[in-house]
Design a protein around this motif. Sequence first.
Motif, PDB file in Angstrom:
ATOM      1  N   ILE A  75     -84.020  92.913  93.769  1.00 23.28           N
ATOM      2  CA  ILE A  75     -83.447  93.863  92.822  1.00 23.28           C
ATOM      3  C   ILE A  75     -82.100  94.377  93.344  1.00 23.28           C
ATOM      4  CG2 ILE A  75     -84.545  95.995  93.615  1.00 23.28           C
ATOM      5  CD1 ILE A  75     -84.232  94.818  89.940  1.00 23.28           C
ATOM      6  N   GLU A  76     -81.945  94.486  94.655  1.00 29.10           N
ATOM      7  CA  GLU A  76     -80.653  94.900  95.230  1.00 29.10           C
ATOM      8  C   GLU A  76     -79.576  93.852  94.943  1.00 29.10           C
ATOM      9  OE1 GLU A  76     -79.835  97.866  96.459  1.00 29.10           O
ATOM     10  OE2 GLU A  76     -81.884  98.464  95.979  1.00 29.10           O
ATOM     11  N   GLU A  77     -79.944  92.579  95.020  1.00 26.00           N
ATOM     12  CA  GLU A  77     -78.986  91.520  94.703  1.00 26.00           C
ATOM     13  C   GLU A  77     -78.632  91.552  93.213  1.00 26.00           C
ATOM     14  OE1 GLU A  77     -79.938  88.151  98.057  1.00 26.00           O
ATOM     15  OE2 GLU A  77     -81.492  88.535  96.518  1.00 26.00           O
ATOM     16  N   TYR A  78     -79.625  91.843  92.374  1.00 25.41           N
ATOM     17  CA  TYR A  78     -79.336  91.977  90.947  1.00 25.41           C
ATOM     18  C   TYR A  78     -78.407  93.151  90.684  1.00 25.41           C
ATOM     19  CZ  TYR A  78     -82.380  88.314  89.230  1.00 25.41           C
ATOM     20  OH  TYR A  78     -82.933  87.095  88.954  1.00 25.41           O
ATOM     21  N   LYS A  79     -78.570  94.251  91.408  1.00 22.80           N
ATOM     22  CA  LYS A  79     -77.661  95.398  91.256  1.00 22.80           C
ATOM     23  C   LYS A  79     -76.221  94.980  91.561  1.00 22.80           C
ATOM     24  CE  LYS A  79     -80.322  99.523  92.372  1.00 22.80           C
ATOM     25  NZ  LYS A  79     -80.583 100.482  93.452  1.00 22.80           N
ATOM     26  N   GLU A  80     -76.063  94.217  92.644  1.00 20.72           N
ATOM     27  CA  GLU A  80     -74.745  93.730  93.035  1.00 20.72           C
ATOM     28  C   GLU A  80     -74.158  92.828  91.939  1.00 20.72           C
ATOM     29  OE1 GLU A  80     -72.747  90.940  96.526  1.00 20.72           O
ATOM     30  OE2 GLU A  80     -74.734  91.786  96.862  1.00 20.72           O
ATOM     31  N   LEU A  81     -74.978  91.950  91.385  1.00 23.98           N
ATOM     32  CA  LEU A  81     -74.505  91.040  90.346  1.00 23.98           C
ATOM     33  C   LEU A  81     -74.228  91.773  89.033  1.00 23.98           C
ATOM     34  CD1 LEU A  81     -76.791  87.968  91.062  1.00 23.98           C
ATOM     35  CD2 LEU A  81     -74.356  88.256  91.638  1.00 23.98           C
ATOM     36  N   GLU A  82     -75.017  92.783  88.745  1.00 24.86           N
ATOM     37  CA  GLU A  82     -74.765  93.595  87.550  1.00 24.86           C
ATOM     38  C   GLU A  82     -73.387  94.260  87.655  1.00 24.86           C
ATOM     39  OE1 GLU A  82     -77.143  96.904  84.997  1.00 24.86           O
ATOM     40  OE2 GLU A  82     -76.999  97.267  87.148  1.00 24.86           O
ATOM     41  N   SER A  83     -73.120  94.871  88.805  1.00 28.75           N
ATOM     42  CA  SER A  83     -71.839  95.531  89.021  1.00 28.75           C
ATOM     43  C   SER A  83     -70.687  94.523  88.945  1.00 28.75           C
ATOM     44  CB  SER A  83     -71.856  96.228  90.386  1.00 28.75           C
ATOM     45  OG  SER A  83     -70.622  96.806  90.662  1.00 28.75           O
ATOM     46  N   TYR A  84     -70.886  93.369  89.541  1.00 30.28           N
ATOM     47  CA  TYR A  84     -69.857  92.327  89.530  1.00 30.28           C
ATOM     48  C   TYR A  84     -69.594  91.861  88.102  1.00 30.28           C
ATOM     49  CZ  TYR A  84     -67.158  88.289  91.025  1.00 30.28           C
ATOM     50  OH  TYR A  84     -66.152  87.374  91.210  1.00 30.28           O
ATOM     51  N   SER A  85     -70.651  91.648  87.335  1.00 30.27           N
ATOM     52  CA  SER A  85     -70.509  91.219  85.937  1.00 30.27           C
ATOM     53  C   SER A  85     -69.754  92.260  85.132  1.00 30.27           C
ATOM     54  CB  SER A  85     -71.891  90.985  85.309  1.00 30.27           C
ATOM     55  OG  SER A  85     -72.571  89.968  85.973  1.00 30.27           O
ATOM     56  N   GLN A  86     -70.119  93.511  85.301  1.00 25.58           N
ATOM     57  CA  GLN A  86     -69.464  94.590  84.568  1.00 25.58           C
ATOM     58  C   GLN A  86     -67.990  94.700  84.932  1.00 25.58           C
ATOM     59  OE1 GLN A  86     -72.169  97.783  85.528  1.00 25.58           O
ATOM     60  NE2 GLN A  86     -73.478  97.336  83.758  1.00 25.58           N
ATOM     61  N   SER A  87     -67.660  94.424  86.203  1.00 30.31           N
ATOM     62  CA  SER A  87     -66.254  94.464  86.619  1.00 30.31           C
ATOM     63  C   SER A  87     -65.438  93.381  85.930  1.00 30.31           C
ATOM     64  CB  SER A  87     -66.132  94.339  88.141  1.00 30.31           C
ATOM     65  OG  SER A  87     -66.313  92.990  88.563  1.00 30.31           O
ATOM     66  N   LYS A  88     -66.107  92.353  85.449  1.00 30.03           N
ATOM     67  CA  LYS A  88     -65.458  91.257  84.718  1.00 30.03           C
ATOM     68  C   LYS A  88     -65.513  91.480  83.204  1.00 30.03           C
ATOM     69  CE  LYS A  88     -64.726  88.542  88.289  1.00 30.03           C
ATOM     70  NZ  LYS A  88     -63.387  88.099  88.650  1.00 30.03           N
ATOM     71  N   GLY A  89     -66.095  92.612  82.802  1.00 28.67           N
ATOM     72  CA  GLY A  89     -66.199  92.910  81.379  1.00 28.67           C
ATOM     73  C   GLY A  89     -67.345  92.189  80.687  1.00 28.67           C
ATOM     74  N   LEU A  90     -68.313  91.723  81.445  1.00 32.79           N
ATOM     75  CA  LEU A  90     -69.447  90.986  80.896  1.00 32.79           C
ATOM     76  C   LEU A  90     -70.698  91.858  80.857  1.00 32.79           C
ATOM     77  CD1 LEU A  90     -68.942  87.679  82.914  1.00 32.79           C
ATOM     78  CD2 LEU A  90     -68.535  87.991  80.464  1.00 32.79           C
ATOM     79  N   ALA A  91     -71.432  91.780  79.761  1.00 30.96           N
ATOM     80  CA  ALA A  91     -72.743  92.428  79.708  1.00 30.96           C
ATOM     81  C   ALA A  91     -73.687  91.650  80.627  1.00 30.96           C
ATOM     82  CB  ALA A  91     -73.269  92.435  78.284  1.00 30.96           C
ATOM     83  N   PHE A  92     -74.634  92.364  81.217  1.00 30.41           N
ATOM     84  CA  PHE A  92     -75.583  91.782  82.155  1.00 30.41           C
ATOM     85  C   PHE A  92     -76.971  91.839  81.534  1.00 30.41           C
ATOM     86  CE2 PHE A  92     -78.269  91.947  86.011  1.00 30.41           C
ATOM     87  CZ  PHE A  92     -77.759  90.869  86.707  1.00 30.41           C
ATOM     88  N   ILE A  93     -77.576  90.674  81.367  1.00 30.52           N
ATOM     89  CA  ILE A  93     -78.888  90.558  80.737  1.00 30.52           C
ATOM     90  C   ILE A  93     -79.841  89.895  81.723  1.00 30.52           C
ATOM     91  CG2 ILE A  93     -80.178  89.543  78.816  1.00 30.52           C
ATOM     92  CD1 ILE A  93     -77.452  89.457  77.288  1.00 30.52           C
ATOM     93  N   VAL A  94     -81.067  90.399  81.764  1.00 26.09           N
ATOM     94  CA  VAL A  94     -82.095  89.790  82.616  1.00 26.09           C
ATOM     95  C   VAL A  94     -83.305  89.473  81.745  1.00 26.09           C
ATOM     96  CG1 VAL A  94     -83.565  90.047  84.650  1.00 26.09           C
ATOM     97  CG2 VAL A  94     -81.311  91.121  84.610  1.00 26.09           C
ATOM     98  N   SER A  95     -83.706  88.221  81.770  1.00 29.14           N
ATOM     99  CA  SER A  95     -84.909  87.793  81.069  1.00 29.14           C
ATOM    100  C   SER A  95     -86.070  87.889  82.055  1.00 29.14           C
ATOM    101  CB  SER A  95     -84.724  86.352  80.584  1.00 29.14           C
ATOM    102  OG  SER A  95     -85.867  85.917  79.900  1.00 29.14           O
ATOM    103  N   CYS A  96     -86.921  88.882  81.846  1.00 27.21           N
ATOM    104  CA  CYS A  96     -88.048  89.118  82.753  1.00 27.21           C
ATOM    105  C   CYS A  96     -89.251  88.289  82.312  1.00 27.21           C
ATOM    106  CB  CYS A  96     -88.406  90.600  82.774  1.00 27.21           C
ATOM    107  SG  CYS A  96     -87.073  91.619  83.413  1.00 27.21           S
ATOM    108  N   TRP A  97     -89.914  87.679  83.268  1.00 23.74           N
ATOM    109  CA  TRP A  97     -91.042  86.800  82.987  1.00 23.74           C
ATOM    110  C   TRP A  97     -92.385  87.510  83.075  1.00 23.74           C
ATOM    111  CZ3 TRP A  97     -91.280  81.018  83.726  1.00 23.74           C
ATOM    112  CH2 TRP A  97     -90.087  80.426  83.306  1.00 23.74           C
TER     113      TRP A  97
END
Length: 125
Positions: A75-97
């Motif tokens: 989840i910490e890595e996802y937090k990092e990727l969420e922030s990175y995506s947002q810095s690029k102007g991209l929405a961040f979506i996670v498909s949970c299984w």
Amino acid sequence: MNNVYVIAEIGINHNGDVELAKELINMAHNSGCNAVKFQKRDIDSVYSKEELDTPRESPFGTTTREQKEGIELSIEEYKELESYSQSKGLAFIVSCWDSISLDLVEEHLDVKYHKIASAMATDKG
């Protein structure tokens, strides 16, 4: 005329590597996508012990469990990727299984959308 909303399906194609995930996010951004979508699963909820114990050669080990654990981000890595995506102007979506992953994502990330994983569509638990 309606605008098209383009979601880049990254899924688990990052192979458990945050830097590769960032490269994929960059590609999505450079391609004009609106969002990136990843997958999250609690391995013990989604797979049976028997399946996880089956032999499977991968860079992470010799069982299916080792392979699945190797590609799963924290989840910490996802937090990092969420922030990175947002810095690029991209929405961040996670498909949970599974519901454990859904609870984690809801508690720790600020996702605006959920894509229901096919595995969840038939979950009776």
